[in-house]
Design a protein around this motif. Structure first.
Motif, PDB file in Angstrom:
ATOM      1  N   PRO A  41       9.394   2.149  -2.502  1.00 42.18           N
ATOM      2  CA  PRO A  41       8.266   2.555  -3.344  1.00 42.18           C
ATOM      3  C   PRO A  41       8.484   3.996  -3.804  1.00 42.18           C
ATOM      4  N   PHE A  42       8.227   4.249  -5.082  1.00 39.63           N
ATOM      5  CA  PHE A  42       8.612   5.529  -5.667  1.00 39.63           C
ATOM      6  C   PHE A  42       7.545   6.005  -6.639  1.00 39.63           C
ATOM      7  N   ALA A  43       7.296   7.331  -6.641  1.00 39.56           N
ATOM      8  CA  ALA A  43       6.336   7.934  -7.576  1.00 39.56           C
ATOM      9  C   ALA A  43       6.930   9.225  -8.109  1.00 39.56           C
ATOM     10  N   TRP A  44       6.655   9.544  -9.376  1.00 42.11           N
ATOM     11  CA  TRP A  44       7.179  10.776  -9.982  1.00 42.11           C
ATOM     12  C   TRP A  44       6.254  11.248 -11.095  1.00 42.11           C
ATOM     13  N   ARG A  45       6.384  12.519 -11.386  1.00 37.81           N
ATOM     14  CA  ARG A  45       5.574  13.112 -12.452  1.00 37.81           C
ATOM     15  C   ARG A  45       6.164  12.743 -13.813  1.00 37.81           C
TER      16      ARG A  45
ATOM     17  N   THR B  95       4.627   5.315 -11.216  1.00 39.18           N
ATOM     18  CA  THR B  95       5.069   4.653  -9.978  1.00 39.18           C
ATOM     19  C   THR B  95       6.013   3.494 -10.298  1.00 39.18           C
ATOM     20  N   ASP B  96       6.786   3.134  -9.291  1.00 38.78           N
ATOM     21  CA  ASP B  96       7.721   2.019  -9.440  1.00 38.78           C
ATOM     22  C   ASP B  96       8.089   1.519  -8.052  1.00 38.78           C
ATOM     23  N   GLU B  97       8.400   0.222  -7.967  1.00 42.88           N
ATOM     24  CA  GLU B  97       8.886  -0.354  -6.717  1.00 42.88           C
ATOM     25  C   GLU B  97      10.355  -0.736  -6.937  1.00 42.88           C
ATOM     26  N   LYS B  98      11.217   0.085  -6.396  1.00 44.50           N
ATOM     27  CA  LYS B  98      12.646  -0.152  -6.572  1.00 44.50           C
ATOM     28  C   LYS B  98      13.129  -1.178  -5.548  1.00 44.50           C
ATOM     29  N   GLY B  99      14.065  -2.043  -5.967  1.00 52.14           N
ATOM     30  CA  GLY B  99      14.543  -3.099  -5.078  1.00 52.14           C
ATOM     31  C   GLY B  99      16.041  -3.307  -5.168  1.00 52.14           C
ATOM     32  N   ASP B 100      16.455  -4.564  -4.972  1.00 53.13           N
ATOM     33  CA  ASP B 100      17.878  -4.888  -4.920  1.00 53.13           C
ATOM     34  C   ASP B 100      18.608  -4.590  -6.230  1.00 53.13           C
ATOM     35  N   HIS B 101      17.880  -4.630  -7.344  1.00 56.48           N
ATOM     36  CA  HIS B 101      18.521  -4.423  -8.642  1.00 56.48           C
ATOM     37  C   HIS B 101      18.734  -2.943  -8.958  1.00 56.48           C
TER      38      HIS B 101
ATOM     39  N   GLY C 298       0.805  -1.224   0.000  1.00 56.84           N
ATOM     40  CA  GLY C 298       0.000   0.000   0.000  1.00 56.84           C
ATOM     41  C   GLY C 298       0.837   1.273   0.000  1.00 56.84           C
ATOM     42  N   GLN C 299       2.154   1.118   0.202  1.00 54.25           N
ATOM     43  CA  GLN C 299       3.001   2.310   0.312  1.00 54.25           C
ATOM     44  C   GLN C 299       3.161   3.054  -1.016  1.00 54.25           C
ATOM     45  N   ILE C 300       3.047   2.320  -2.113  1.00 53.42           N
ATOM     46  CA  ILE C 300       3.204   2.967  -3.409  1.00 53.42           C
ATOM     47  C   ILE C 300       2.112   4.005  -3.646  1.00 53.42           C
ATOM     48  N   GLU C 301       0.906   3.736  -3.136  1.00 53.22           N
ATOM     49  CA  GLU C 301      -0.198   4.696  -3.276  1.00 53.22           C
ATOM     50  C   GLU C 301       0.020   5.928  -2.403  1.00 53.22           C
TER      51      GLU C 301
END
Length: 358
Positions: free
Chosen positions: A128-132, A142-148, A92-95
């Motif tokens: 969790p990340f969001a941008w215009r 939106t995007d969910e950034k991780g280990d990569h 839910g954090q991405i929202e």
């Protein structure tokens, strides 16, 4: 011809000529005295007045910038409780990030960097990340950034916020997507139910709007002194720099986050060290019309103030000749008004004497 000569001699010996000639001499003396004081003591007062105007203009820029930064602070802080209340729901954090960007007019992007392995199912690093969308600012991506993705765990800013458990503004940086948009982030720690800092919430603002705002204020000032700005090429410039002198805003993009403001101050200037020491010690300039510095080869006045809660300094550079010329034209205007009044008085006196013989 002989009669005209006699008439002229008679006029030169007349009472009215003697009175008018003496009045003229006294008027010239009065104009000379007024001009002397105007271009000595009074001109200094005008220069002081215009430098105070420059100082006030710098403070207007400061207040505008602080207001926008404060809006970002409020926007982020208002979401902290909601985020901390829903940490058990990682998906839910991405929202939450999307909503912050959507509601913040000045917010370019927003992300939340969690401590190592906070959500084991998401890997060691999760953000969790969001941008215009730069092509359509009304669209939020939106995007969910991780280990990569980017390894933030060892970064100074991440450790400073988590270990220091304190909010702060980041050093400016370039957007990781386009590598051209300069950003600065307001970062706050996010706590779990035990009160431990487990993430850094950061909202990024674009510095382009700030560069444009400073340029707009400068152009407004230059328009008020069109002769010095357009004909003589003497234009004022406003910047935001960090305490090391790095340009955070600059109209020439190649200087942004690259060149140093202090590097443009002449090394031969005896006041250079004193100025840099004052700026780094977070002092604010006053109406320093007696303080002149060599900036890019031009003698200038500096007006500066630190921006609260950041490591930034607002500074406006104004060519001394620009201010001096404004003072000169103001003195000339006053002198013209005085001279016009005296000439009008002389004409009135001559008319009265000529038509009313004693």
């Amino acid at each position: 011809m002989k009669q005209e000569g006699q008439t002229m001699k008679k006029f030169l010996k007349s009472f009215e000529f003697k009175v008018v000639s003496r009045m003229t001499l006294w008027s010239l003396l009065v104009i000379a005295v007024v001009a002397y004081y105007l271009f000595t003591d009074t001109s200094k007062a005008f220069v002081s007045m215009y430098t105070e105007n420059c100082h006030s203009r710098m403070l207007i820029n400061y207040e505008y910038t602080r207001r926008v930064l404060s809006d970002v602070y409020v926007q982020v802080s208002n979401n902290v409780y909601q985020i901390e209340s829903t940490l058990e729901n990682p998906d839910g954090q991405i929202e939450q990030m999307k909503r912050i960007v959507q509601n913040g007019n000045r917010i370019h992007s927003c992300g939340m960097n969690f401590v190592k392995g906070y959500y084991p199912q998401k890997g060691e690093r999760y953000c969790p990340f969001a941008w215009r969308n730069p092509k359509n600012r009304s669209e939020i991506l939106t995007d969910e950034k991780g280990d990569h993705d980017y390894d933030y765990l060892q970064e100074r800013w991440f450790k400073a916020v988590v270990e220091g458990d304190t909010a702060e503004w980041s050093d400016p940086f370039f957007d990781g997507y386009d590598n051209t948009t300069a950003l600065a982030a307001y970062m706050v720690p996010i706590h779990d139910k035990t009160g431990k800092a487990v993430a850094v919430l950061g909202a990024d603002i674009s510095l382009d709007w700030l560069t444009e705002k400073l340029a707009e204020t400068d152009s407004t000032y230059d328009a008020q002194s069109r002769f010095t700005s357009e004909v003589m090429g003497l234009k004022s410039h406003s910047y935001i720099i960090d305490y090391d002198g790095k340009f955070i805003t600059h109209p020439e993009r190649e200087n942004l986050l690259n060149k140093l403001f202090y590097g443009y101050i002449s090394f031969n200037d005896a006041n250079r060290g004193k100025l840099i020491a004052k700026m780094k010690s977070r002092q604010m300039s006053s109406n320093e019309s007696s303080e002149k510095y060599i900036f890019r080869g031009e003698e200038c006045y500096f007006f500066y103030t630190p921006l609260k809660y950041t490591n930034w300094i607002m500074v406006t550079v104004v060519p001394c000749r620009s201010v001096d010329m404004m003072g000169f034209w103001q003195c000339l205007r006053v002198l013209f008004i005085v001279a016009f009044g005296i000439v009008a008085l002389l004409a009135l006196g001559y008319y009265y004497i000529h038509h009313h013989h004693f």
